[in-house]
Design an enzyme around this catalytic site. Structure first.
Site, mmCIF file in Angstrom:
data_model
loop_
_atom_site.group_PDB
_atom_site.id
_atom_site.type_symbol
_atom_site.label_atom_id
_atom_site.label_comp_id
_atom_site.label_asym_id
_atom_site.label_seq_id
_atom_site.Cartn_x
_atom_site.Cartn_y
_atom_site.Cartn_z
ATOM 1 C CB THR A 1 -0.931 0.016 1.232
ATOM 2 O OG1 THR A 1 -1.737 -1.157 1.206
ATOM 3 C CG2 THR A 1 -1.820 1.244 1.233
ATOM 4 C CB ILE B 1 3.520 -1.869 6.333
ATOM 5 C CG1 ILE B 1 3.644 -1.064 5.031
ATOM 6 C CG2 ILE B 1 4.044 -3.284 6.180
ATOM 7 C CD1 ILE B 1 2.722 -1.505 3.916
ATOM 8 C CB ILE C 1 -28.332 -9.262 22.683
ATOM 9 C CG1 ILE C 1 -29.108 -9.669 21.430
ATOM 10 C CG2 ILE C 1 -28.583 -10.266 23.812
ATOM 11 C CD1 ILE C 1 -28.590 -10.944 20.769
ATOM 12 N N GLY D 1 -26.845 -4.704 25.603
ATOM 13 C CA GLY D 1 -27.272 -3.385 26.058
ATOM 14 C C GLY D 1 -26.139 -2.509 26.547
ATOM 15 C CD GLU E 1 -4.789 -7.441 3.378
ATOM 16 O OE1 GLU E 1 -4.377 -7.393 2.214
ATOM 17 O OE2 GLU E 1 -4.054 -7.254 4.352
ATOM 18 C CD GLU F 1 -17.450 0.132 0.019
ATOM 19 O OE1 GLU F 1 -18.358 0.176 0.876
ATOM 20 O OE2 GLU F 1 -16.244 -0.079 0.315
#
Length: 373
Positions: free
Chosen positions: A115, A145, A319, A321, A345, A349
């Site tokens: 990246t 990274i 559940i 709360g 990764e 989208e």
């Protein structure tokens, strides 16, 4: 006891230790070595390189199990034992495959550095360069990274100076510069940082495959990582469901366990069903690759498992709360951890776009054969 059952037993026994790592914000090097002693880090590595030679489905199950206790370590394991091991084993030279001994034992830790500021989902945007001058010289900066500080080697992707080719290299981390870590919303024990390549020399022997093979190699490796992320999300979902189920059976309101109140019982049924279907999704993706087929299944598994797992964590909090919103409650941590699975990764989208583009090509081919009908 098979390797997965053995692995599950060890992870359960390390529950408190893994939680301590999450609180401390780092993963002990000793933990890597302990897993290496059992060959777990070489789960998909051939036995000739000291691995277990298990299927990708078993690897994904390993990631799921780890992530129930430490989602941070689940991702680090996914990159080291999945993506990096797969790339070296599938595309590496015989000399490069010798590194799998150290990978399997935990003597050396691997990370994936791809990246960049303008190259996240778009691998074509990579600006880190390489030139060949006797050896390869790499220049550039990678961001976000994972496991950067622990890594002994980076598998990285760089572009030729003429911008034509992408290639993949194994780089000794001692030759790079690692920044201070990012402080993130979740994944507290995952050390994420930038990695700078400043005239880094790389031996010709550390080019994986051929020059120009970079996109093919990197994308095939990301297929493995996406299956791992899908399994990681399911691990978080399983832990959330388990907590909510136990809590709702013990918590009494209106003279009965809240699990027996219809909306809650429906939630629990839906959560368990989604977990079951999610396991099938990542298993199918793993088996497809093991059968040497390329498909959209890893993209399907990645978006479906992560999106549905986030829904499961949300329902678990509903559940339980207000108690689930407290800082020391595990569900509060799971909610912070689960979000990133939809992003790294390859964003969900992008996964849906990959699926659509493949479907479009298939249908256009079909329609052309059918004369447009």
């Amino acid at each position: 006891m098979n390797s997965l059952e053995n692995f599950e037993a060890i992870m359960e026994s390390w529950d408190k230790q893994l939680l301590d790592f999450e609180k401390a914000g780092d993963i002990s090097r000793d933990l890597w070595k302990k897993l290496g002693d059992e060959k777990f880090l070489g789960v998909i590595v051939k036995k000739e390189y000291n691995g277990l030679d298990e299927s990708l489905e078993v690897f994904a199950d390993f990631v799921k199990v780890i992530s129930k206790y430490s989602p941070s370590f689940g991702l680090a394991f996914d990159i080291h034992a999945g993506l990096c091991a797969y790339i070296i084993q599938e595309y590496g030279s015989e000399n490069q495959k010798e590194l799998l001994f150290d990978l399997s034992t935990g003597n050396k830790i691997f990370a994936f550095a791809m990246t960049e500021e303008n190259a996240g989902s778009d691998i074509g945007g990579i600006q880190t360069t390489y030139e060949k001058n006797g050896k390869y010289i790499l220049n550039g900066k990678k961001i976000f990274i994972s496991n950067a500080h622990n890594a002994d080697y980076f598998i990285t992707v760089a572009r030729s100076l003429d911008k034509k080719d992408l290639s993949v290299f194994i780089v000794d981390s001692k030759k790079t510069r690692v920044s201070d870590r990012y402080h993130m919303m979740g994944m507290n024990a995952l050390y994420v940082a930038d990695v700078v390549f400043d005239h880094v020399e790389v031996s010709n022997n550390f080019l994986i495959g051929k020059e120009g093979d970079g996109a093919k190699i990197a994308l095939s490796g990301l297929d493995i990582a996406r299956i791992g992320v899908a399994a990681q999300a399911v691990g978080i979902a399983e832990a959330s469901f388990d907590y909510a189920m136990k809590y709702s059976l013990n918590r009494k309101q209106f003279g009965q366990a809240i699990a027996d109140i219809k909306p809650v019982s429906f939630y629990l049924a839906e959560m368990y069903s989604l977990i079951s279907v999610s396991k099938m999704a990542y298993a199918k993706a793993a088996n497809t690759i093991d059968n040497k087929e390329r498909s959209i299944n890893s993209s399907i598994a990645k978006w479906f498992c992560t999106e549905k797992s986030k829904e499961i964590v949300d329902k678990a909090m509903q559940i339980v709360g207000g108690r689930a919103y407290l800082r020391n409650n595990p569900l509060e941590r799971y909610m912070r951890d689960i979000k990133i699975t939809e992003i790294y990764e390859g964003t969900n989208e992008i996964q849906k776009l990959v699926i659509y583009n493949n479907l479009k090509k298939a249908y256009q081919k079909y329609l052309s054969l059918e004369g447009g009908k």
